[in-house]
Design a protein around this motif. Structure first.
Motif, short mmCIF file in Angstrom:
data_model
loop_
_atom_site.label_atom_id
_atom_site.label_comp_id
_atom_site.label_asym_id
_atom_site.label_seq_id
_atom_site.Cartn_x
_atom_site.Cartn_y
_atom_site.Cartn_z
N HIS A 1 54.95 44.82 54.77
CA HIS A 1 53.43 45.44 54.90
C HIS A 1 53.17 45.41 56.34
N ASN B 1 51.97 48.52 58.85
CA ASN B 1 50.72 48.54 59.16
C ASN B 1 50.29 47.97 60.67
N THR C 1 44.30 47.64 60.86
CA THR C 1 43.83 46.40 60.60
C THR C 1 44.57 45.79 59.64
N ILE C 2 45.00 44.36 59.84
CA ILE C 2 45.60 43.49 58.97
C ILE C 2 44.74 42.41 58.69
N THR C 3 44.53 42.01 57.33
CA THR C 3 43.66 40.90 57.02
C THR C 3 44.52 39.74 56.35
N GLU D 1 43.42 38.29 53.89
CA GLU D 1 43.08 38.33 52.25
C GLU D 1 43.83 39.59 51.86
N ASN D 2 44.00 40.53 52.65
CA ASN D 2 45.06 41.61 52.10
C ASN D 2 46.52 41.25 51.94
N LEU D 3 46.98 40.54 52.90
CA LEU D 3 48.21 39.85 53.02
C LEU D 3 48.47 38.92 51.59
N GLU E 1 47.05 39.35 48.71
CA GLU E 1 47.25 40.20 47.78
C GLU E 1 48.84 40.67 47.79
N VAL E 2 49.28 41.23 48.90
CA VAL E 2 50.65 41.80 48.98
C VAL E 2 51.53 40.51 48.52
N PRO F 1 45.21 32.77 47.69
CA PRO F 1 44.73 32.90 49.06
C PRO F 1 44.59 31.72 49.80
#
Length: 298
Positions: free
Chosen positions: A18, A22, A26-28, A30-32, A34-35, A40
């Motif tokens: 991911h 990307n 923007t890489i957060t 929180e998003n990582l 989820e991936v 978290p």
């Protein structure tokens, strides 16, 4: 490695995939999370413990690598490169880049290792860098196939070493080798084929995603390159466009490969050492090296 550990490795591989996809966005955290499909609250500690660096370090290292490639191989404005690397201020980008690469972005663009190869290419100086012609024995390797930018083969190396560990195939002191099948000046970036390879324990019987391949023996020209991976395009152009025609030798029908002699997680980009091997046709009819199994000309 048990099945539970393999599951964690697979989740962290998704995170790295991911990030590569990307880097300009923007890489957060929180998003990582989820991936990764991990809590978290805890996933970042897991990542740091298993990968040996924080996620912020991984992202910064990969973004600065891409920035270095753009500085060396494009005319993109430094302000634009800084923005794509996640820096809103050129000054902050300059400080971070100098910390990592030892020089400011403009100086790196003008006088990095790529510039030395470009100058030697421009004046047709085939003696500017030492190239050794030496025999090499055939190598049996285990690898992970990669399609896309050669600058992202590190992504495949991460998968490779995770799979080798999971299958108990990781020998002592494995050699790290990148095998490159296509000419990046002819083949679209998304279609470039390469294999991230390592020498494995004797008698290895790898399972997917691992593949086996062979580097043919025979005469090779070896150019030792010191510097960031992002700069190596200039080394290739000098080797193929200046040194080879002047050498009196011809390239064999087999792909170039690189051997990585140290690790970008351990040394500064300017201290990276890479041996570039160009297979040569035999000078005295010893026989023509074969292509690695499963591959042919593009």
């Amino acid at each position: 490695m048990n099945s539970s550990t393999q599951l964690y490795e697979a989740r962290l591989n998704r995170v790295v995939d991911h990030i590569y996809a990307n880097l300009d966005d923007t890489i957060t955290i929180e998003n990582l999370a989820e991936v990764a499909c991990l809590s978290p609250y805890h996933w970042h500690r897991i990542y740091t413990a298993m990968r040996g660096e924080t996620i912020a370090t991984t992202i910064r290292r990969l973004r600065l690598l891409r920035a270095a490639e753009r500085l060396a191989n494009s005319a993109m404005a430094i302000r634009e490169i800084a923005g794509l690397a996640g820096y809103s201020a050129v000054e902050a980008f300059g400080r971070a880049f100098k910390d990592a690469y030892g020089s400011a972005p403009a100086e790196y663009r003008a006088r990095g290792s790529h510039a030395a190869f470009a100058r030697a290419e421009a004046r047709g100086d085939e003696t500017a860098f030492p190239v050794l012609i030496e025999p090499a024995s055939a190598l049996q390797l285990v690898g992970v196939a990669h399609r896309g930018s050669y600058m992202q083969i590190d992504q495949a190396f991460g998968t490779l070493f995770g799979a080798l560990a999971a299958q108990s195939l990781l020998g002592t002191g494995p050699r790290m080798i990148g095998l490159f099948m296509d000419d990046p000046d002819l083949v679209p970036q998304e279609a470039l084929r390469s294999i991230a390879c390592a020498t494995a324990a004797p008698g290895a019987s790898p399972a997917p995603p691992l593949v086996t391949t062979t580097i043919a023996g025979g005469a090779h020209a070896r150019l030792r390159y010191k510097g960031p991976y992002a700069d190596m395009r200039g080394a290739y152009r000098w080797l193929m466009g200046v040194w080879l025609p002047a050498s009196g030798r011809e390239a064999a029908n087999a792909p170039i490969f690189e051997e990585y002699l140290n690790n970008p997680r351990d040394v500064a980009p300017t201290e990276l050492l890479t041996d570039i091997y160009l297979p040569l046709q035999p000078a005295d009819n010893e026989g023509q090296p074969a292509m690695p199994a499963g591959f042919g000309p593009p």
